[in-house]
Write a protein that holds these residues in place. Structure first.
Motif, short mmCIF file in Angstrom:
data_model
loop_
_atom_site.label_atom_id
_atom_site.label_comp_id
_atom_site.label_asym_id
_atom_site.label_seq_id
_atom_site.Cartn_x
_atom_site.Cartn_y
_atom_site.Cartn_z
N GLN A 230 71.05 63.50 9.71
CA GLN A 230 69.70 63.11 10.13
C GLN A 230 68.62 64.07 9.63
OE1 GLN A 230 69.33 60.88 13.89
NE2 GLN A 230 70.94 62.24 14.62
N ASP B 127 75.71 61.18 22.07
CA ASP B 127 75.74 60.14 21.04
C ASP B 127 74.36 59.53 20.81
OD1 ASP B 127 78.40 60.46 20.44
OD2 ASP B 127 79.10 58.86 21.77
N ASP B 128 73.55 59.47 21.87
CA ASP B 128 72.19 58.94 21.71
C ASP B 128 71.37 59.79 20.73
OD1 ASP B 128 72.70 56.91 23.47
OD2 ASP B 128 71.58 57.78 25.15
N ASP C 18 63.17 55.37 25.51
CA ASP C 18 63.83 55.93 24.32
C ASP C 18 64.42 57.31 24.55
OD1 ASP C 18 63.21 53.71 22.79
OD2 ASP C 18 61.28 54.53 22.12
N LYS D 118 77.74 64.28 11.68
CA LYS D 118 76.88 63.11 11.80
C LYS D 118 75.44 63.53 12.08
CE LYS D 118 80.53 60.02 13.53
NZ LYS D 118 80.99 59.22 14.69
N PRO E 199 66.88 60.09 25.07
CA PRO E 199 68.35 60.15 24.94
C PRO E 199 69.01 60.51 26.26
CG PRO E 199 67.27 61.36 23.17
CD PRO E 199 66.20 61.04 24.17
N LEU F 220 72.28 60.81 17.98
CA LEU F 220 72.62 60.42 16.61
C LEU F 220 71.91 59.14 16.18
CD1 LEU F 220 76.50 61.09 16.74
CD2 LEU F 220 74.67 62.64 15.96
N ASP F 221 71.09 58.60 17.07
CA ASP F 221 70.35 57.38 16.73
C ASP F 221 69.43 57.64 15.54
OD1 ASP F 221 68.15 55.32 16.87
OD2 ASP F 221 69.33 54.65 18.58
N SER F 222 69.34 56.68 14.65
CA SER F 222 68.55 56.85 13.42
C SER F 222 67.07 57.08 13.69
CB SER F 222 68.72 55.62 12.53
OG SER F 222 68.28 54.45 13.20
N LYS F 223 66.59 56.73 14.89
CA LYS F 223 65.16 56.95 15.21
C LYS F 223 64.79 58.43 15.18
CE LYS F 223 64.99 55.16 19.43
NZ LYS F 223 66.35 54.91 19.95
N TRP F 224 65.79 59.30 15.31
CA TRP F 224 65.53 60.73 15.32
C TRP F 224 65.72 61.37 13.95
CZ3 TRP F 224 63.13 60.42 19.48
CH2 TRP F 224 63.63 59.81 20.62
N SER F 225 65.95 60.57 12.93
CA SER F 225 66.20 61.12 11.59
C SER F 225 64.90 61.57 10.92
CB SER F 225 66.90 60.07 10.72
OG SER F 225 66.07 58.95 10.54
#
Length: 339
Positions: free
Chosen positions: A195, A150-151, A144, A191, A146, A153-158
């Motif tokens: 998050q 762009d990685d 996982d 973007k 990054p 911005l993955d929702s897993k980091w929100s």
């Protein structure tokens, strides 16, 4: 003459420095001390200070850990009052443009400084502290981690799982890399803001939440991350690239009360011996642009090369000036602008 000009404070900064290294050493010893101000804990600078005082007995280094903006404000007031108290000052990032007017011209090559480390005539490149993304190894699985902007911005980091500096300086590479650019940077920042990141006032304060596990990943300075890792903290550097070398310079302010000692200390800190000592606290120079041809025993350079990071230099004064317009726009995109 050296003693009288040193006593005058501002007058010493306008006096001519000796033309030879032996002359600068003689005058520096007559001045007897040098006041150095930089944004680093004294513990990180002390090994280099000890080496300098051993090499030049009779010259005492007085060190102060000062935030760059505070240093600029102080020097402006002191120079206006002709009562300067700082002999060696630090410049980096947004403090470089105003420091140009504060610095005195020094013929650095006369004092053994390699021309390739001289910036805008007055500044000497002493260390780099690249901005990097760091993750908590207890919270983030290897798969996982990054590997690109762009990685991130993955929702897993929100929801506060990622930390960043509210001042947006971690986005500097977007302004420097022609393939990225300001427009793309602002779009990315907007973007990223959705998050709900955990924001900290500066990069030194983004490190603690990563180490403690309050956040899973964050942006910080590589020297802080490597120091924490060496002490057993569960942190490692993510291969998010590109980034910046984040160069820092030293200079002698106009009106410095001990100008010869200031020039001698700055020249010494640029030497191979001092750089070797500074490298042990992760505060030495690295190539300003990506170069992994000879990492040697420089832990910062080794780490960046091992992680396959690409980095860009802040090559000229115009690059630094552009930050003054880019960062405020980036702050607005991040939602951290406080005017």
């Amino acid at each position: 003459m050296a003693a009288s000009t040193a006593a005058c404070g501002a007058g010493a900064g306008t006096a001519d420095l000796p033309a030879t290294m032996s002359g600068i050493i003689k005058q520096a010893k007559s001045e007897g001390e040098v006041d150095w101000s930089a944004p680093k804990p004294q513990s990180q600078m002390q090994p280099a200070i000890d080496l300098f005082e051993k090499k030049y007995p009779g010259i005492k280094v007085k060190y102060t850990n000062t935030k760059p903006p505070d240093q600029v404000s102080r020097l402006k007031m002191e120079q206006a009052a002709r009562k300067v108290s700082i002999d060696v000052a630090n410049a980096g990032g947004l403090t470089v443009p105003p420091a140009v007017k504060l610095a005195r011209n020094v013929d650095w090559p006369k004092y053994g400084v390699d021309k390739k480390y001289i910036f805008e005539k007055s500044f000497v490149y002493i260390w780099a502290v690249p901005k990097v993304w760091v993750y908590n190894t207890d919270k983030v699985k290897p798969a996982d981690v990054p590997r690109s902007w762009d990685d991130l911005l993955d929702s897993k980091w929100s929801g506060g799982q990622i930390s960043a500096e509210s001042r947006a300086s971690f986005l500097a590479v977007w302004d420097l890399d022609p393939s990225m650019g300001d427009e793309k940077a602002l779009a990315w920042a907007k973007k990223f803001a959705t998050q709900k990141p955990h924001y900290s006032p500066n990069l030194t304060q983004t490190e603690a939440p990563i180490e403690s596990g309050q956040v899973s990943i964050g942006t910080t300075l590589i020297n802080l991350a490597l120091d924490a890792k060496a002490k057993g903290a569960p942190v490692d550097i993510a291969p998010v690239s590109p980034t910046t070398a984040n160069e820092a310079y030293l200079y002698v302010p106009k009106g410095a009360p001990h100008p010869a000692a200031a020039a001698l200390l700055t020249s010494f800190l640029s030497s191979d011996d001092a750089q070797s000592v500074l490298a042990k606290t992760y505060n030495s120079r690295i190539p300003a642009a990506t170069d992994c041809s000879n990492p040697g025993d420089n832990a910062v350079l080794q780490s960046m090369c091992k992680t396959n990071l690409k980095w860009f230099p802040t090559a000229n004064l115009d690059d630094y000036k552009s930050f003054s317009t880019f960062f405020p726009e980036a702050e607005k995109a991040l939602g951290t602008d406080v005017g």
